[in-house]
Design a protein around this motif. Structure first.
Motif, PDB file in Angstrom:
ATOM      1  N   THR A   1      45.149  41.129  43.437  1.00  0.00           N
ATOM      2  CA  THR A   1      43.952  41.383  42.614  1.00  0.00           C
ATOM      3  C   THR A   1      43.545  40.124  41.866  1.00  0.00           C
ATOM      4  O   THR A   1      42.357  39.768  41.802  1.00  0.00           O
ATOM      5  CB  THR A   1      44.233  42.535  41.636  1.00  0.00           C
ATOM      6  N   GLN A   2      44.536  39.441  41.313  1.00  0.00           N
ATOM      7  CA  GLN A   2      44.251  38.198  40.591  1.00  0.00           C
ATOM      8  C   GLN A   2      43.770  37.101  41.550  1.00  0.00           C
ATOM      9  O   GLN A   2      42.802  36.396  41.256  1.00  0.00           O
ATOM     10  CB  GLN A   2      45.502  37.729  39.854  1.00  0.00           C
ATOM     11  N   ASP A   3      44.463  36.957  42.671  1.00  0.00           N
ATOM     12  CA  ASP A   3      44.121  35.891  43.619  1.00  0.00           C
ATOM     13  C   ASP A   3      42.690  36.032  44.139  1.00  0.00           C
ATOM     14  O   ASP A   3      42.002  35.028  44.376  1.00  0.00           O
ATOM     15  CB  ASP A   3      45.083  35.910  44.800  1.00  0.00           C
ATOM     16  N   LEU A   4      42.248  37.277  44.340  1.00  0.00           N
ATOM     17  CA  LEU A   4      40.921  37.529  44.903  1.00  0.00           C
ATOM     18  C   LEU A   4      39.855  37.753  43.836  1.00  0.00           C
ATOM     19  O   LEU A   4      38.700  38.017  44.169  1.00  0.00           O
ATOM     20  CB  LEU A   4      40.981  38.741  45.835  1.00  0.00           C
ATOM     21  N   ALA A   5      40.253  37.647  42.561  1.00  0.00           N
ATOM     22  CA  ALA A   5      39.326  37.830  41.436  1.00  0.00           C
ATOM     23  C   ALA A   5      38.613  39.176  41.522  1.00  0.00           C
ATOM     24  O   ALA A   5      37.398  39.275  41.339  1.00  0.00           O
ATOM     25  CB  ALA A   5      38.318  36.683  41.382  1.00  0.00           C
ATOM     26  N   LEU A   6      39.400  40.226  41.780  1.00  0.00           N
ATOM     27  CA  LEU A   6      38.862  41.579  41.852  1.00  0.00           C
ATOM     28  C   LEU A   6      39.166  42.331  40.566  1.00  0.00           C
ATOM     29  O   LEU A   6      40.185  42.077  39.911  1.00  0.00           O
ATOM     30  CB  LEU A   6      39.490  42.341  43.027  1.00  0.00           C
ATOM     31  N   ALA A   7      38.313  43.261  40.219  1.00  0.00           N
ATOM     32  CA  ALA A   7      38.630  44.181  39.133  1.00  0.00           C
ATOM     33  C   ALA A   7      39.739  45.123  39.585  1.00  0.00           C
ATOM     34  O   ALA A   7      39.840  45.456  40.775  1.00  0.00           O
ATOM     35  CB  ALA A   7      37.387  44.978  38.741  1.00  0.00           C
ATOM     36  N   ARG A   8      40.580  45.564  38.659  1.00  0.00           N
ATOM     37  CA  ARG A   8      41.703  46.420  39.024  1.00  0.00           C
ATOM     38  C   ARG A   8      41.212  47.707  39.683  1.00  0.00           C
ATOM     39  O   ARG A   8      41.800  48.174  40.669  1.00  0.00           O
ATOM     40  CB  ARG A   8      42.540  46.751  37.788  1.00  0.00           C
ATOM     41  N   GLY A   9      40.132  48.253  39.151  1.00  0.00           N
ATOM     42  CA  GLY A   9      39.592  49.477  39.744  1.00  0.00           C
ATOM     43  C   GLY A   9      39.084  49.254  41.156  1.00  0.00           C
ATOM     44  O   GLY A   9      39.288  50.092  42.045  1.00  0.00           O
ATOM     45  N   THR A  10      38.435  48.112  41.357  1.00  0.00           N
ATOM     46  CA  THR A  10      37.939  47.786  42.696  1.00  0.00           C
ATOM     47  C   THR A  10      39.092  47.636  43.685  1.00  0.00           C
ATOM     48  O   THR A  10      39.046  48.163  44.810  1.00  0.00           O
ATOM     49  CB  THR A  10      37.126  46.478  42.654  1.00  0.00           C
ATOM     50  N   ALA A  11      40.151  46.932  43.265  1.00  0.00           N
ATOM     51  CA  ALA A  11      41.306  46.748  44.127  1.00  0.00           C
ATOM     52  C   ALA A  11      41.951  48.082  44.482  1.00  0.00           C
ATOM     53  O   ALA A  11      42.357  48.309  45.631  1.00  0.00           O
ATOM     54  CB  ALA A  11      42.324  45.825  43.463  1.00  0.00           C
ATOM     55  N   SER A  12      42.040  48.967  43.506  1.00  0.00           N
ATOM     56  CA  SER A  12      42.636  50.283  43.754  1.00  0.00           C
ATOM     57  C   SER A  12      41.844  51.070  44.792  1.00  0.00           C
ATOM     58  O   SER A  12      42.416  51.681  45.710  1.00  0.00           O
ATOM     59  CB  SER A  12      42.716  51.071  42.442  1.00  0.00           C
ATOM     60  N   VAL A  13      40.512  51.047  44.658  1.00  0.00           N
ATOM     61  CA  VAL A  13      39.657  51.756  45.609  1.00  0.00           C
ATOM     62  C   VAL A  13      39.789  51.145  47.003  1.00  0.00           C
ATOM     63  O   VAL A  13      39.872  51.863  48.015  1.00  0.00           O
ATOM     64  CB  VAL A  13      38.189  51.734  45.138  1.00  0.00           C
ATOM     65  N   LEU A  14      39.829  49.807  47.083  1.00  0.00           N
ATOM     66  CA  LEU A  14      39.950  49.140  48.376  1.00  0.00           C
ATOM     67  C   LEU A  14      41.269  49.484  49.068  1.00  0.00           C
ATOM     68  O   LEU A  14      41.296  49.819  50.254  1.00  0.00           O
ATOM     69  CB  LEU A  14      39.840  47.624  48.200  1.00  0.00           C
ATOM     70  N   VAL A  15      42.368  49.398  48.307  1.00  0.00           N
ATOM     71  CA  VAL A  15      43.675  49.692  48.899  1.00  0.00           C
ATOM     72  C   VAL A  15      43.738  51.139  49.366  1.00  0.00           C
ATOM     73  O   VAL A  15      44.244  51.443  50.455  1.00  0.00           O
ATOM     74  CB  VAL A  15      44.800  49.388  47.895  1.00  0.00           C
ATOM     75  N   SER A  16      43.200  52.054  48.566  1.00  0.00           N
ATOM     76  CA  SER A  16      43.205  53.471  48.938  1.00  0.00           C
ATOM     77  C   SER A  16      42.416  53.695  50.230  1.00  0.00           C
ATOM     78  O   SER A  16      42.868  54.415  51.131  1.00  0.00           O
ATOM     79  CB  SER A  16      42.617  54.309  47.803  1.00  0.00           C
ATOM     80  N   GLY A  17      41.254  53.067  50.328  1.00  0.00           N
ATOM     81  CA  GLY A  17      40.444  53.225  51.531  1.00  0.00           C
ATOM     82  C   GLY A  17      41.098  52.632  52.756  1.00  0.00           C
ATOM     83  O   GLY A  17      41.059  53.211  53.857  1.00  0.00           O
TER      84      GLY A  17
END
Length: 433
Positions: free
Chosen positions: A35-51
């Motif tokens: 999440t940090q490396d890709l400069a993503l919001a935590r919520g965005t990362a969670s949604v992406l991983v879930s999908g």
């Protein structure tokens, strides 16, 4: 700029970014770190991983090392996720592997072949068709590393086997079952260099040089992580440059090729053994083992800086010598001289390439690692004597490959995942599962 103009387009782009990050790090980083490396919001990362988990592309496991509280998760390949079939087609054998997202390689089959196009590629195609049928839609592509120049999408020349314009995809006969329009065929040295840039000692290096040694050798310049394969895809052929002063004919049609003096064929020729046509790998290994046994005898030092054996490469050698036993110290001295002669020629050629291309790091794979391990002083003396004076202040690092013999196989895998890890590639996976 990613070019996305809608929220759906941005989500698709970030899905690929996350998958690429997981693949490139070898599935070793936590979700928090990614999440940090890709400069993503935590919520965005969670949604992406879930999908991505729902699409059977990623699966998370608890991190092995964590502090107090809930263990952090490490995204990795899904157990039913995409696979690349990778092939290393050598002059005497081939190896087939299934490779997961993240780079784990599982060897499925290894076989020798008779050196003819039909004898090598027919059985290989049969095995690949069987694996494609067994693994089904999980396979996202097939990558094939071959020991020779490749052009026009799969026409291959292997000089030692007298292959000329061999249509590898046609002889594999995989039909329309391979995603991406057929197998991705590439030169073994170029694929080994790609692997070294992604997962080895050339990672993060702006300008590097990779040399892969087998029966002879190939080499290629790597710039910003990409091997420079030339306008027609045949640029990984440093072994066919006249770098060491020889003038013997090579089966490629040129004279004085560097590859005549480095590799298994040169070891065999030095010992008076039969060589050429993909024969003699086991004998070459015994020579290397015997050189280890003879390294303490004092034999062979005269040739470390002296003459080198040159022989014709047109038809190979018929051989009249014998492979010495590792327990025979007399034979060990002869084997050691053969190894040092190889290492001397390797060092001289590397110096010429360094003078021309100015790489920061030089990596060696295949038998290059054996020469590095067994004759490093000879290699470095020859290398140093060939360098321009201005390069002695900051010579490049010369290092054995971190991947050993698996470089071509890993590079073949990377070529498949490079095709798959795109927006269109990942979307096609969603449509097939």
């Amino acid at each position: 700029m990613n070019g996305a103009t809608t929220s759906a387009g941005l989500r698709a782009y970030n899905r690929v970014r996350l998958l690429r990050a997981v693949h490139d790090c070898g599935a070793t980083r936590t979700r928090s770190r990614l999440t940090q490396d890709l400069a993503l919001a935590r919520g965005t990362a969670s949604v992406l991983v879930s999908g991505l988990a729902d699409d059977r592309l990623l699966h998370e496991e608890p991190s092995a090392a964590h502090g107090r509280g809930r263990p952090t998760q490490v995204p990795g390949p899904h157990p039913e996720g995409p696979l690349a079939l990778a092939v290393d087609l050598r002059e005497d054998s081939w190896e087939v592997a299934a490779c997961e997202l993240g780079g784990r390689v599982s060897v499925l089959d290894v076989r020798r072949h008779d050196g003819t196009p039909e004898g090598a590629l027919g059985p290989l195609g049969e095995v690949l068709r069987g694996q494609l049928g067994r693994l089904g839609s999980r396979v996202v592509g097939v990558g094939v590393a071959v020991a020779g120049p490749v052009r026009d999408g799969g026409l291959v020349d292997v000089a030692h086997l007298r292959w000329r314009s061999v249509d590898v995809p046609a002889l594999l006969d995989l039909g329309a079952v391979v995603p991406g329009g057929g197998p991705r065929v590439g030169n073994d040295t170029a694929f080994a260099a790609l692997a070294e840039a992604r997962r080895g000692r050339l990672r993060g290096i702006g300008v590097g040089l990779h040399v892969h040694v087998d029966f002879d050798l190939g080499g290629v310049l790597v710039v910003d992580g990409r091997p420079l394969e030339g306008a027609g895809g045949m640029g990984a052929e440093f072994g066919h440059m006249p770098l060491t002063g020889g003038d013997a004919p090579c089966m490629c049609g040129a004279h004085g090729c560097w590859g005549l003096e480095v590799g298994a064929n040169a070891l065999l020729r030095h010992m008076g053994l039969a060589y050429g046509g993909g024969q003699g790998r086991d004998d070459a290994r015994r020579i290397l083992a015997t050189a280890d046994a003879g390294s303490g005898t004092g034999d062979g030092t005269d040739d470390a800086a002296g003459g080198r054996t040159r022989g014709g490469g047109t038809s190979g050698g018929t051989g009249g010598g014998q492979v010495p036993s590792p327990h025979d110290h007399t034979g060990g001295g002869a084997a050691l001289r053969a190894v040092r002669t190889n290492a001397q020629a390797l060092g001289r050629g590397l110096a010429a390439l360094v003078n021309a291309h100015d790489p920061a790091v030089v990596t060696l794979s295949g038998l290059g690692v054996d020469l590095y391990d067994r004759a490093l002083p000879t290699l470095m003396e020859s290398f140093g004597s060939g360098l321009m004076t201005i390069r002695h202040e900051r010579p490049p690092v010369i290092a054995p490959s971190a991947l050993g013999w698996q470089g071509p196989l890993v590079g073949a895998m990377e070529s498949v995942f490079d095709m798959f890890l795109t927006v269109s590639g990942v979307e096609s996976w969603r449509g097939s599962t």
